[in-house]
Scaffold this active site. Structure first.
Site, PDB file in Angstrom:
ATOM      1  N   LEU A  72      -3.741  -9.350   5.121  1.00 43.31           N
ATOM      2  CA  LEU A  72      -2.608 -10.038   4.496  1.00 43.31           C
ATOM      3  C   LEU A  72      -1.340  -9.214   4.569  1.00 43.31           C
ATOM      4  O   LEU A  72      -0.242  -9.749   4.688  1.00 43.31           O
ATOM      5  CB  LEU A  72      -2.933 -10.340   3.034  1.00 43.31           C
ATOM      6  CG  LEU A  72      -4.042 -11.353   2.781  1.00 43.31           C
ATOM      7  CD1 LEU A  72      -4.301 -11.477   1.297  1.00 43.31           C
ATOM      8  CD2 LEU A  72      -3.671 -12.709   3.358  1.00 43.31           C
ATOM      9  N   GLY A  73      -1.490  -7.909   4.475  1.00 42.50           N
ATOM     10  CA  GLY A  73      -0.294  -7.078   4.493  1.00 42.50           C
ATOM     11  C   GLY A  73      -0.598  -5.664   4.097  1.00 42.50           C
ATOM     12  O   GLY A  73      -1.703  -5.333   3.663  1.00 42.50           O
ATOM     13  N   LYS A  74       0.417  -4.831   4.290  1.00 45.65           N
ATOM     14  CA  LYS A  74       0.227  -3.421   3.974  1.00 45.65           C
ATOM     15  C   LYS A  74       1.273  -3.055   2.944  1.00 45.65           C
ATOM     16  O   LYS A  74       2.467  -3.185   3.198  1.00 45.65           O
ATOM     17  CB  LYS A  74       0.409  -2.598   5.241  1.00 45.65           C
ATOM     18  CG  LYS A  74       0.028  -1.153   5.096  1.00 45.65           C
ATOM     19  CD  LYS A  74      -0.040  -0.532   6.482  1.00 45.65           C
ATOM     20  CE  LYS A  74       0.075   0.963   6.481  1.00 45.65           C
ATOM     21  NZ  LYS A  74      -0.772   1.690   5.587  1.00 45.65           N
ATOM     22  N   GLY A  75       0.804  -2.664   1.792  1.00 44.61           N
ATOM     23  CA  GLY A  75       1.735  -2.273   0.749  1.00 44.61           C
ATOM     24  C   GLY A  75       1.823  -0.767   0.670  1.00 44.61           C
ATOM     25  O   GLY A  75       1.227  -0.054   1.463  1.00 44.61           O
ATOM     26  N   GLY A  76       2.570  -0.316  -0.283  1.00 42.56           N
ATOM     27  CA  GLY A  76       2.718   1.118  -0.461  1.00 42.56           C
ATOM     28  C   GLY A  76       1.406   1.786  -0.802  1.00 42.56           C
ATOM     29  O   GLY A  76       1.226   2.973  -0.569  1.00 42.56           O
ATOM     30  N   PHE A  77       0.470   1.022  -1.330  1.00 45.36           N
ATOM     31  CA  PHE A  77      -0.773   1.628  -1.803  1.00 45.36           C
ATOM     32  C   PHE A  77      -1.945   1.388  -0.894  1.00 45.36           C
ATOM     33  O   PHE A  77      -2.988   1.968  -1.045  1.00 45.36           O
ATOM     34  CB  PHE A  77      -1.112   1.086  -3.193  1.00 45.36           C
ATOM     35  CG  PHE A  77      -0.031   1.347  -4.168  1.00 45.36           C
ATOM     36  CD1 PHE A  77       0.243   2.642  -4.550  1.00 45.36           C
ATOM     37  CD2 PHE A  77       0.730   0.320  -4.666  1.00 45.36           C
ATOM     38  CE1 PHE A  77       1.257   2.886  -5.445  1.00 45.36           C
ATOM     39  CE2 PHE A  77       1.749   0.567  -5.561  1.00 45.36           C
ATOM     40  CZ  PHE A  77       2.018   1.855  -5.962  1.00 45.36           C
TER      41      PHE A  77
ATOM     42  N   VAL B  64      -4.122  -4.985   2.257  1.00 48.78           N
ATOM     43  CA  VAL B  64      -4.664  -6.088   1.467  1.00 48.78           C
ATOM     44  C   VAL B  64      -5.313  -7.098   2.417  1.00 48.78           C
ATOM     45  O   VAL B  64      -4.739  -7.426   3.455  1.00 48.78           O
ATOM     46  CB  VAL B  64      -3.562  -6.777   0.641  1.00 48.78           C
ATOM     47  CG1 VAL B  64      -4.172  -7.794  -0.305  1.00 48.78           C
ATOM     48  CG2 VAL B  64      -2.761  -5.751  -0.131  1.00 48.78           C
TER      49      VAL B  64
ATOM     50  N   LYS C 123      -7.642  -5.246  -2.180  1.00 45.00           N
ATOM     51  CA  LYS C 123      -6.703  -4.190  -1.819  1.00 45.00           C
ATOM     52  C   LYS C 123      -7.475  -2.894  -1.658  1.00 45.00           C
ATOM     53  O   LYS C 123      -8.220  -2.497  -2.547  1.00 45.00           O
ATOM     54  CB  LYS C 123      -5.651  -4.047  -2.926  1.00 45.00           C
ATOM     55  CG  LYS C 123      -4.651  -2.932  -2.643  1.00 45.00           C
ATOM     56  CD  LYS C 123      -3.505  -2.945  -3.633  1.00 45.00           C
ATOM     57  CE  LYS C 123      -2.452  -3.932  -3.221  1.00 45.00           C
ATOM     58  NZ  LYS C 123      -1.170  -3.736  -3.908  1.00 45.00           N
TER      59      LYS C 123
ATOM     60  N   ASP D 259       6.313  -1.123 -12.821  1.00 46.39           N
ATOM     61  CA  ASP D 259       6.793  -1.248 -11.447  1.00 46.39           C
ATOM     62  C   ASP D 259       7.146  -2.709 -11.128  1.00 46.39           C
ATOM     63  O   ASP D 259       6.659  -3.282 -10.171  1.00 46.39           O
ATOM     64  CB  ASP D 259       5.760  -0.709 -10.469  1.00 46.39           C
ATOM     65  CG  ASP D 259       6.403  -0.287  -9.144  1.00 46.39           C
ATOM     66  OD1 ASP D 259       7.654  -0.283  -9.072  1.00 46.39           O
ATOM     67  OD2 ASP D 259       5.669   0.018  -8.200  1.00 46.39           O
TER      68      ASP D 259
END
Ligand code: NAG
Ligand code: NAG
Ligand code: NAG
Ligand code: NAG
Ligand code: NAG
Ligand code: NAG
Length: 718
Positions: A347-352, A355, A369, A465
């Site tokens: 789905l995507g790549k976040g800062g953590f 996903v 995640k 956040d």
């Protein structure tokens, strides 16, 4: 005495002794010297009489050279006891058998091999002139001769068709029953043939067994009728092979016309029966090495698979996690749900972390995640917090289902949000533009969620956040707040590379460093978020002209020029109610007031947004409004200061454009865009008074710089 000595002498020197007088004939063969032999029959050096060697279509005969004179004895009788062995060739069917023969002649040139056993031929039958009495140990089943099986004993008179037949077995005197025997076992077999009166008895037994008290076969025979006009008869053996072959041996033979004087068998003196091992020996390297090699290979592959599987699905679980069992997912189930974390589910790549979308059994659609972390520090607290968050229920929160722990990795499972995160809709040109009513719904929803966290739950919960990328959109485009506590967890994990720690530059209230997180800092971030949604831009955009670069300042400038709507997202195309947009913008400025005490509470924010309460009286000139005072960290001294931000020429790290849009370089400051104060809790017992833990400040560096140096300075600080 002398006579007895003489007898011993004769036995030992000639290995044969035959006392022939008018009444009695008896002899015993130990080494089979002085026998009549023909065809394949021969005496082996070891003293074995071999009738057939293991080759096809053979026969062999062995006879006591002198005929037995039956005419002279008063009553016709004889007894014989011999030991034979039939050793099949490995891998080949054994056959055909050994026969004890009583015959007027030693000439068996007319006889045939195979089922005729070297005694009979195809035209031999009762009516023919052939006169023979035979006791067969037959190991081939010939239905023509009415054989019962391929392991039988029979009495044959003039014909291969037995007059008496029985499956090979012996009467066990101890067990008082017949025990079956395998003629082709290759082991020595004792055979007794006794004739007296008109009865012929046949017994067999294994070597170690005494003569059975009951014969296997007992059949009335009149030898005088079989051999009329003949009183001199030869006794001996015949054996034959066909395509079924075995080595057929006689080990020992004793005969007497007087049963009482039959020589007893001394087992110790018997020669050894050779067992064909040659083919085994030739095969042995392959036969032994191949299975071993195969076994090793198979074992290796299996253990390899096992360990791969174990490693693939391995998890970390500790005692303290017991209480969270209900919220724990197995890695295997998540692995399967996401099709092995396949690209299609990404789905995507976040800062953590990354996903993935996943399908759990019972049709539950989830987002998984994968958060990597460097150590176990902080994991326990984080898991505890995350799990306790799962009891928070609000329609504008992303429902959290559970977690899974692996080495250096934590997996968080929450409900799948089909419309992704809000920032994609705001900044990604590929996605359809969110209309103003949709944006207002999202803003109101998040306000309500934050209000619930601050006041509605048992404890005060700080999100820490709030920003567009942490707000998800469900199927109806309702805003849902997610990613609780991620930032702080990452501080514990010490992953400096991530750009979003506790708070993100641009959303962080200036007092965060000195006072720590509070509901006020959440309100500040929410204010920035409202402006972000309305203006359709990020809080800080270094590539813009100086006056526009900083969103809060710019919005305030527009207001001062009485053209507040100029700051509105151009993508809205003017399709909005101006009063609503102005109200949200002013509220955004009010919330992002640098004076914490001047900010409204989330409860008030909800009231303002729902127009249940008019905005308080304030202007762009009110103290604290429209002032951007970012949190600055001097990495060399780790002295925290608040100062106005001077932006140098645009310098964005390309790798972090998506998720570190706030990475900007101040002219005279070191990199310090991400700041984490570790001194607050998400959950605090007393509302409005967050407990303060050991305050510490951490800088995170941009990917362009060496994170290690800052990390080490950080850890020394700790
Ligand atoms: C039979 O022959 C073997 C080998 O030639 C010999 O060792 C053995 O002593 C002989 N047996 C008798 C009873 O002479
Ligand atoms: C006996 O001999 C006759 C004539 O040769 C033959 O037809 C018959 O099959 C033989 N019987 C057996 C059992 O061999
Ligand atoms: C079969 O054996 C008998 C003697 O038992 C002999 O007379 C006859 O010729 C033999 N038949 C054949 C075909 O060998
Ligand atoms: C043969 O067996 C029968 C029955 O077991 C027995 O009565 C008879 O004495 C036996 N005859 C010989 C010669 O062993
Ligand atoms: C055996 O056969 C012979 C000759 O046919 C006969 O004289 C004798 O009586 C028979 N013996 C018995 C016990 O039947
Ligand atoms: C046996 O001998 C007698 C006379 O000694 C004779 O008549 C008879 O045919 C012979 N039987 C056989 C089968 O040879």
């Amino acid at each position: 005495m002398a006579r007895w000595l003489l007898q011993i002498l004769i036995i030992s020197s000639l290995h044969l002794f035959s006392l022939s007088n008018q009444q009695e004939t008896r002899f015993v063969y130990e080494n089979f010297t002085n026998l009549y032999l023909d065809k394949s029959a021969k005496v082996l050096p070891s003293g074995l009489l071999q009738l057939t060697t293991a080759s096809e279509h053979q026969m062999g005969h062995a006879f006591y050279k002198k005929p037995i004179d039956f005419s002279s004895s008063g009553s016709l009788s004889f007894s014989t006891h011999f030991v034979c062995a039939m050793v099949p060739k490995p891998g080949v069917e054994g056959g055909h058998g050994i026969v004890f023969v009583v015959s007027p002649s030693m000439d068996f040139s007319h006889a045939e091999t195979t089922r005729y056993l070297g005694v009979f031929n195809a035209s031999t039958n009762e009516s023919s002139s052939s006169r023979v009495l035979a006791v067969e140990l037959d190991t081939i089943w010939n239905p023509d001769f009415k054989d019962i099986n391929n392991n039988h004993v029979g009495i044959d008179v003039n014909s291969p068709l037995s007059v008496a037949i029985a499956s090979a077995s012996y009467y066990s005197n101890i067990k008082a029953k017949y025990e079956s025997m395998d003629l082709l076992s290759g082991k020595p077999i004792q055979v007794w043939v006794d004739y007296e009166g008109t009865m012929l008895n046949v017994s067999i037994a294994p070597l170690e067994v005494q003569k059975p008290s009951r014969p296997l076969l007992s059949h009335p025979i009149n030898i005088s009728e079989i051999f009329p006009n003949r009183s001199r008869l030869f006794v001996g053996f015949s054996a034959a092979t066909g395509t079924a072959i075995s080595d057929q041996y006689i080990l020992w033979w004793s005969f007497s016309t007087n049963r009482g004087s039959l020589q007893r068998l001394d087992i110790a003196k018997l020669p050894q029966v050779p067992h064909p091992k040659a083919p085994h020996k030739k095969l042995s390297p392959l036969v032994f090495i191949l299975p071993v090699v195969l076994a090793v290979v198979v074992l290796g592959v299996l253990t390899g698979l096992y360990f791969r599987r174990r490693k693939k699905y391995s998890e970390v679980s500790e005692k303290w996690e017991k209480e969270f069992d209900a919220h724990r997912f197995s890695y295997k189930s998540l692995y399967k749900a996401t099709k092995g974390f396949s690209k299609d589910e990404f789905l995507g790549k976040g800062g953590f972390g990354e996903v993935y979308r996943g399908d759990l059994p019972q049709g539950r659609e989830v987002a998984v995640k994968r958060v990597s972390h460097n150590g176990d520090e902080g994991v326990k607290q984080f898991v505890a917090e995350v799990v306790s968050m799962s009891c928070l229920k609000h329609r504008n929160l992303v429902p959290f289902f559970g977690y899974c722990r692996r080495k250096r990795e934590l997996l968080l499972v929450s409900e799948y949000m089909p419309n992704g995160s809000l920032d994609e809709h705001l900044f990604d040109d590929q996605k359809p533009v969110l209309s103003w009513p949709q944006r207002l719904v999202v803003v109101k929803g998040i306000a309500s969620a934050l209000c619930y966290l601050h006041t509605g739950a048992d404890q005060v919960v700080l999100h820490r956040d709030v920003k567009a990328s942490n707000i998800m959109l469900d199927a109806e485009f309702n805003g849902r707040l997610g990613d609780f506590g991620m930032a702080r967890f990452h501080d514990h994990g010490g992953n400096a590379a991530t750009t979003a720690a506790v708070g993100t530059v641009g959303y962080m209230a200036p007092e965060l460093i000195t006072m720590g997180a509070s509901t006020g800092t959440d309100v500040y971030a929410f204010g920035v978020f409202m402006l972000e949604v309305t203006c359709g831009r990020r809080p800080v955009e270094p590539q813009l002209q100086v006056e526009k670069r900083h969103m809060i300042k710019w919005v305030c400038e527009c207001w001062k020029k009485d053209s507040l709507l100029d700051a509105t997202d151009p993508k809205l195309g003017g399709e909005y109610i101006p009063e609503e947009v102005e109200m949200v913008m002013k509220l955004g400025l009010l919330c992002s007031n640098i004076v914490p005490e001047s900010r409204p509470t989330m409860e008030q924010v909800v009231l303002y947004l729902n127009k249940n309460l008019p905005l308080p009286d304030f202007s762009p000139y009110t103290l604290g409004i429209g002032t951007f005072a970012p949190v600055l960290v001097d990495a060399s001294s780790l002295v925290v200061s608040s100062a106005s931000w001077n932006w140098s020429a645009p310098s964005m790290s390309s790798s972090s454009t998506n998720y570190s849009p706030y990475a900007c370089q101040p002219t005279d400051q070191p990199w310090g865009q991400t700041i984490d104060t570790k001194n607050s809790l998400h959950l605090v017992a007393e509302p409005e008074k967050p407990k303060v833990l050991s305050p510490a400040v951490k800088t995170a560096t941009s990917p362009a710089e060496d994170p290690e140096s800052n990390l080490s300075s950080l850890s020394s600080q700790r």
